[in-house]
Write an enzyme that holds these catalytic residues in place. Structure first.
Site, PDB file in Angstrom:
ATOM      1  N   TYR A  15     -15.272 -15.638   3.938  1.00 19.48           N
ATOM      2  CA  TYR A  15     -14.234 -14.667   3.545  1.00 19.48           C
ATOM      3  C   TYR A  15     -13.510 -13.981   4.706  1.00 19.48           C
ATOM      4  O   TYR A  15     -13.163 -12.809   4.599  1.00 19.48           O
ATOM      5  CB  TYR A  15     -14.805 -13.585   2.615  1.00 19.48           C
ATOM      6  CG  TYR A  15     -15.897 -14.043   1.689  1.00 19.48           C
ATOM      7  CD1 TYR A  15     -15.676 -15.074   0.764  1.00 19.48           C
ATOM      8  CD2 TYR A  15     -17.169 -13.472   1.715  1.00 19.48           C
ATOM      9  CE1 TYR A  15     -16.678 -15.510  -0.091  1.00 19.48           C
ATOM     10  CE2 TYR A  15     -18.173 -13.902   0.866  1.00 19.48           C
ATOM     11  CZ  TYR A  15     -17.929 -14.923  -0.037  1.00 19.48           C
ATOM     12  OH  TYR A  15     -18.924 -15.348  -0.875  1.00 19.48           O
ATOM     13  N   HIS A  16     -13.218 -14.700   5.778  1.00 19.90           N
ATOM     14  CA  HIS A  16     -12.576 -14.076   6.942  1.00 19.90           C
ATOM     15  C   HIS A  16     -11.327 -14.823   7.415  1.00 19.90           C
ATOM     16  O   HIS A  16     -11.202 -15.131   8.609  1.00 19.90           O
ATOM     17  CB  HIS A  16     -13.576 -13.984   8.105  1.00 19.90           C
ATOM     18  CG  HIS A  16     -14.808 -13.203   7.802  1.00 19.90           C
ATOM     19  ND1 HIS A  16     -16.011 -13.395   8.455  1.00 19.90           N
ATOM     20  CD2 HIS A  16     -15.026 -12.209   6.901  1.00 19.90           C
ATOM     21  CE1 HIS A  16     -16.917 -12.559   7.969  1.00 19.90           C
ATOM     22  NE2 HIS A  16     -16.350 -11.829   7.021  1.00 19.90           N
ATOM     23  N   PRO A  17     -10.362 -15.109   6.548  1.00 15.32           N
ATOM     24  CA  PRO A  17      -9.164 -15.817   7.005  1.00 15.32           C
ATOM     25  C   PRO A  17      -8.243 -14.932   7.833  1.00 15.32           C
ATOM     26  O   PRO A  17      -8.047 -13.760   7.518  1.00 15.32           O
ATOM     27  CB  PRO A  17      -8.491 -16.247   5.702  1.00 15.32           C
ATOM     28  CG  PRO A  17      -8.913 -15.207   4.705  1.00 15.32           C
ATOM     29  CD  PRO A  17     -10.316 -14.842   5.093  1.00 15.32           C
TER      30      PRO A  17
END
Length: 551
Positions: A468-470
């Site tokens: 969850y770290h774009p």
């Protein structure tokens, strides 16, 4: 509602809430905050233990995107949760407070981005933060973002740290202090057992200001341009198209997925990306949507012989009791997010900083928690911090209600594949140490049958997921950089009156969870917009000390 404002902010997420607060502090600057989602008014958002439900389901608080088929992951389409509504992803995330490594920011400065070195950004991290117990050389003590220290009595967290030391790794008391590398306790954006999102920290204190207007259910369709300047925003609310104008600037803070989408819908991007959808190019910028980076994660799990993990805590009627105890008394396991220790490690010794991160989770995690495993156990989430692979975000159609296309292009390089493979081996080695003997029986995943490099690689291709770290899809760059979308002050290249302020501007992915850095970026640029002098750079002896004992 008026139709003219000094500033229009698109997105009430991690960055947008910061901007809404800071730009209205003077009491006179008129600001409109547009949010496509709603208010963060659910007990699941407030209660830290609710994260498991929020992450796995598309709905009121989660856009629930999917990637395109990923060619290096057996052509799977991966689930991509992104926060929707007040607080954005800070209202559905795991509440881990991590800034990244000091050298991550010094690397930005070395790329020509003056003002973005570690000594430049540290004062803004401190301005934002209020650390439990008070500030110090590395931490703020009176900022709006409350940060708590690990406090769960569950022995698995401490055992994992001890096992890391037994395996020969460093330990650290503070991942955000002088030494990131090693095993240690996490800090969390939780205050008195309640999620402390950017909405709680920044937006709620500003809601009563007469110069701030917040509109929910407002889906931005495009930024309006005239003679090389952004003059306003068109959005859809209650099925009606509405237009508002900015006398100052339009500030796009819709995140690494939707900020490039909104730019492209506005005719800002590469003609090759816009023309197939019948969108006229208003401003050619080839970098819009490119440079996508994300942390790919694998979940190694072990069964636990003791009933002390999330399964036994929430089994049957206990789940209801956890919720009731929290709602009525704000007590019990609802106050915890079930991941309070972890590590930053190097996959090979010659690296100048850790390239792997581990989260210790008190559950057997499978497919973002969508699959409930009826056993006690714990998981080591392992992710590669600095992937070489680059993907892109694009339009699916000219309809703003359509999800964009996401092609993460995970594991496109041999170095990325090697790093994740080594992460699996390191996690297994730590889990085999004596400190975890009382809490570990058989390996649930990958399982004993997966041993060789080829078998590990096949398992990674079949089971890895986003953590969850774009970032990076509207990246910062210097003059002359043909693929930069914004400059060092986050102004869109070649346009007036338009900035992008969120995780999409990061040129490279930082080594850790991205929520705190996103709020730091907004804090820093709020000063730029208001014409205030930047906070004085602060040099601190960061990440250069001797190893410390486990906390």
């Amino acid at each position: 509602m008026a139709d003219r404002y000094d500033y229009i902010i698109i997105g009430a997420g991690s960055a947008g809430c910061v901007l809404a607060n800071r730009l209205t502090e003077d009491g006179t600057t008129k600001v409109l905050l547009l949010e496509a989602g709603g208010k963060d008014n659910s007990i699941l958002v407030k209660m830290p233990a609710g994260v498991g439900n929020l992450i796995k389901e598309k709905g009121t608080f989660n856009w629930g995107f999917w990637t395109e088929e990923e060619p290096h992951l057996d052509n799977r389409r991966l689930w991509w949760p992104r926060g929707k509504g007040w607080g954005g992803s800070s209202s559905i995330n795991g509440m881990i407070y991590i800034r990244g490594h000091a050298r991550d920011y010094d690397q930005w400065r070395q790329m020509g981005l003056a003002g973005w070195g570690y000594s430049d950004v540290l004062p803004y991290f401190k301005k934002s933060e209020s650390l439990e117990g008070g500030g110090d050389a590395w931490h703020g003590g009176d900022g709006p973002l409350h940060v708590s220290k690990a406090s769960s009595p569950n022995p698995i967290y401490r055992a994992a740290i001890e096992a890391g030391a037994q395996a020969g790794h460093l330990t650290t008391k503070d991942f955000n202090g002088f030494q990131q590398e090693g095993w240690g306790p996490y800090q969390m954006t939780i205050k008195d057992g309640e999620r402390w999102s950017s909405a709680k920290a920044y937006l709620y204190p500003a809601l009563n200001r007469p110069n701030l207007t917040c509109v929910t259910g407002a889906r931005t369709s495009r930024v309006l341009l005239e003679k090389g300047r952004a003059i306003g925003v068109e959005y859809i609310a209650d099925g009606q198209a509405k237009t508002v104008y900015a006398d100052g600037e339009v500030l796009l803070s819709a995140g690494a997925v939707q900020s490039p989408q909104i730019l492209q819908l506005s005719g800002i991007g590469a003609g090759a990306d816009l023309n197939p959808h019948g969108i006229k190019v208003q401003h050619e910028l080839n970098g819009v949507g490119q440079n996508l980076q994300d942390h790919l994660d694998v979940c190694l799990s072990w069964e636990c012989p003791q009933p002390i993990t999330a399964y036994s805590m929430t089994r049957g009627a206990k789940q209801l009791l956890v919720g009731l105890n929290y709602m009525l008394f704000k007590k019990g396991k609802g106050r915890e997010q079930m991941l309070e220790s972890g590590a930053f490690l190097r996959s090979r010794p010659d690296l100048d900083r850790p390239d792997l991160q581990v989260h210790t989770v008190l559950a057997i995690m499978q497919d973002h928690g969508k699959i409930r495993v009826e056993k006690d156990g714990f998981t080591f989430h392992v992710c590669q911090l600095r992937p070489e692979s680059r993907g892109k975000v694009g339009l699916r159609s000219a309809d703003p209600n359509d999800d964009p296309t996401i092609f993460a292009n995970y594991l496109a390089t041999e170095e990325d594949r090697r790093a994740v493979r080594e992460g699996v081996k390191i996690a297994r080695d730590v889990a085999s140490q004596a400190a975890l003997d009382p809490y570990r029986t058989s390996e649930y995943a990958p399982g004993a049958a997966v041993r060789t490099d080829a078998e590990i690689d096949a398992w990674i291709r079949a089971k890895s997921e986003t953590i969850y770290h774009p970032v990076g899809t509207c990246r910062m760059g210097v003059d002359g950089d043909a693929m930069a979308v914004v400059d060092g002050q986050l102004k869109v290249q070649g346009l007036e009156g338009l900035r992008v302020i969120d995780a999409s501007v990061m040129p490279t992915l930082i080594g850790g969870n991205t929520n705190a850095p996103t709020m730091m970026i907004a804090e820093k640029i709020a000063d730029v917009i208001r014409g205030r002098a930047a906070l004085a750079p602060q040099d601190a002896p960061v990440f250069d000390g001797e190893a410390v004992k486990a906390a």
